[in-house]
Design a protein around this motif. Structure first.
Motif, PDB file in Angstrom:
ATOM      1  N   PRO A  27       2.184   0.093 -18.548  1.00  0.00           N
ATOM      2  CA  PRO A  27       2.495   1.528 -18.450  1.00  0.00           C
ATOM      3  C   PRO A  27       3.261   2.030 -19.665  1.00  0.00           C
ATOM      4  N   GLN A  28       3.354   3.344 -19.760  1.00  0.00           N
ATOM      5  CA  GLN A  28       4.172   3.995 -20.782  1.00  0.00           C
ATOM      6  C   GLN A  28       5.614   4.057 -20.289  1.00  0.00           C
ATOM      7  N   VAL A  42      -3.213  12.203 -27.093  1.00  0.00           N
ATOM      8  CA  VAL A  42      -2.691  11.502 -25.921  1.00  0.00           C
ATOM      9  C   VAL A  42      -3.603  11.788 -24.735  1.00  0.00           C
ATOM     10  N   LEU A  43      -4.090  10.739 -24.091  1.00  0.00           N
ATOM     11  CA  LEU A  43      -4.912  10.860 -22.888  1.00  0.00           C
ATOM     12  C   LEU A  43      -4.233  10.106 -21.750  1.00  0.00           C
ATOM     13  N   GLY A  47      -0.913   7.723 -12.901  1.00  0.00           N
ATOM     14  CA  GLY A  47       0.517   7.890 -12.713  1.00  0.00           C
ATOM     15  C   GLY A  47       0.997   9.267 -13.128  1.00  0.00           C
ATOM     16  N   ASN A  48       2.301   9.371 -13.346  1.00  0.00           N
ATOM     17  CA  ASN A  48       2.864  10.657 -13.745  1.00  0.00           C
ATOM     18  C   ASN A  48       4.166  10.450 -14.492  1.00  0.00           C
ATOM     19  N   GLY A  49       4.603  11.482 -15.166  1.00  0.00           N
ATOM     20  CA  GLY A  49       5.854  11.433 -15.913  1.00  0.00           C
ATOM     21  C   GLY A  49       6.141  12.773 -16.550  1.00  0.00           C
ATOM     22  N   VAL A  83       0.189   5.634 -17.181  1.00  0.00           N
ATOM     23  CA  VAL A  83      -0.716   4.870 -18.039  1.00  0.00           C
ATOM     24  C   VAL A  83      -1.451   5.850 -18.945  1.00  0.00           C
ATOM     25  N   LEU A  84      -1.382   5.606 -20.245  1.00  0.00           N
ATOM     26  CA  LEU A  84      -2.034   6.514 -21.194  1.00  0.00           C
ATOM     27  C   LEU A  84      -2.483   5.764 -22.439  1.00  0.00           C
TER      28      LEU A  84
END
Length: 289
Positions: A27-28, A42-43, A47-49, A83-84
């Motif tokens: 993950p990021q 960025v793609l 998930g989220n953030g 996740v990106l």
């Protein structure tokens, strides 16, 4: 605020000739404010953030896409299984004689940074990015040429399948998540009724809720509230409207309730949030009314 980190080309691209690289984040993690010696796309896959771009907060999740210029400053906060992919590129290294200026956003403050990518577009982009990641790790001339060709293919896919919230988007039939996201992001100040939305589009409400949570890690209500709060943070920082006016623009009928929700989510009152930035220089760009 102290000067942000500067990410260097040589730390991310394998050779001085390679124009593109892929940095997968799975993950990021949270990452402090930074700029780059390169631009990037960025793609977001899952998930989220909280993504903060040039002081503007965005609650991101699957399908969100950003064009980041080399001098843009951004960061990631409050991540949840985010996740990106970052597709890094150096326009000055491109060799193909095509109109890159027509395909990539211009280097000015007026370009649109944030888009959504359709479900179909995500599937097509994922395959190209996997090939791009493999080729961009090499340093031979043929791999450099193939990397640029793959990047061109990716950019064209993004151009064809991206859409902007709040515009007249012609989304494919049957793309339930795309329809829902477009409606949610069109105006977080408007009341959104899921039952009415599902009836209009002939969708099963329960299935749509399950699909949304599976892809984003959030409920629809929580996501909508995050959109409202992101808008409120930006208005409080960059505008001069009264707090009650900000609350109304962000979908809150009661300014007192808005203050309670804002304080619970951020740890500070709306007034204290605004005061943090009153002495700082405000961004040159302004919120479109």
């Amino acid at each position: 605020m102290k000067n942000p980190l500067l990410l260097a080309k040589e730390d991310y691209l394998p050779s001085p000739l390679m124009p593109v690289a892929v940095a997968d984040r799975a993950p990021q993690p949270s990452f402090p404010p930074h700029t780059h010696e390169f631009s990037e796309i960025v793609l977001v896959w899952r998930g989220n953030g909280m993504h903060v771009l040039n002081d503007r907060p965005w609650r991101v999740t699957c399908g969100d896409m950003f064009y980041i210029r080399d001098h843009d400053c951004h960061s990631y906060e409050s991540v949840n299984d985010l996740v990106l992919d970052n597709i890094l590129y150096c326009p000055e290294r491109f060799q193909l004689a095509i109109g890159w200026a027509e395909l990539l956003p211009p280097d000015n403050e007026q370009h649109q940074s944030h888009w959504r990518l359709t479900t179909r577009g995500m599937a097509l982009a994922r395959g190209v990015i996997q090939q791009l990641a493999l080729e961009s790790r090499k340093t031979d001339l043929l791999s450099i040429q193939l990397t640029e060709a793959l990047f061109l293919q990716l950019v064209l896919i993004l151009r064809r399948h991206r859409y902007a919230a709040g515009q007249d988007n012609r989304l494919p039939d049957g793309e339930q998540l795309d329809l829902l996201m477009s409606a949610l992001q069109s105006d977080s100040g408007a009341r959104f009724d899921l039952a009415t939305f599902c009836l209009h589009h002939q969708l099963a409400e329960r299935s749509l809720k399950q699909l949304f949570r599976q892809q984003t890690g959030m409920t629809i209500g929580h996501y909508l509230r995050q959109l409202q709060l992101c808008r409120a943070k930006y208005l409080l920082r960059c505008g001069d409207e009264l707090i009650g006016e900000v609350a109304a623009r962000c979908g809150f009928d009661d300014s007192n309730y808005f203050s309670v929700v804002f304080t619970r989510e951020t740890g500070v009152t709306p007034s204290a949030w605004r005061q943090r930035f009153e002495r700082a220089e405000r961004p040159a760009f302004a919120l479109k009314r």
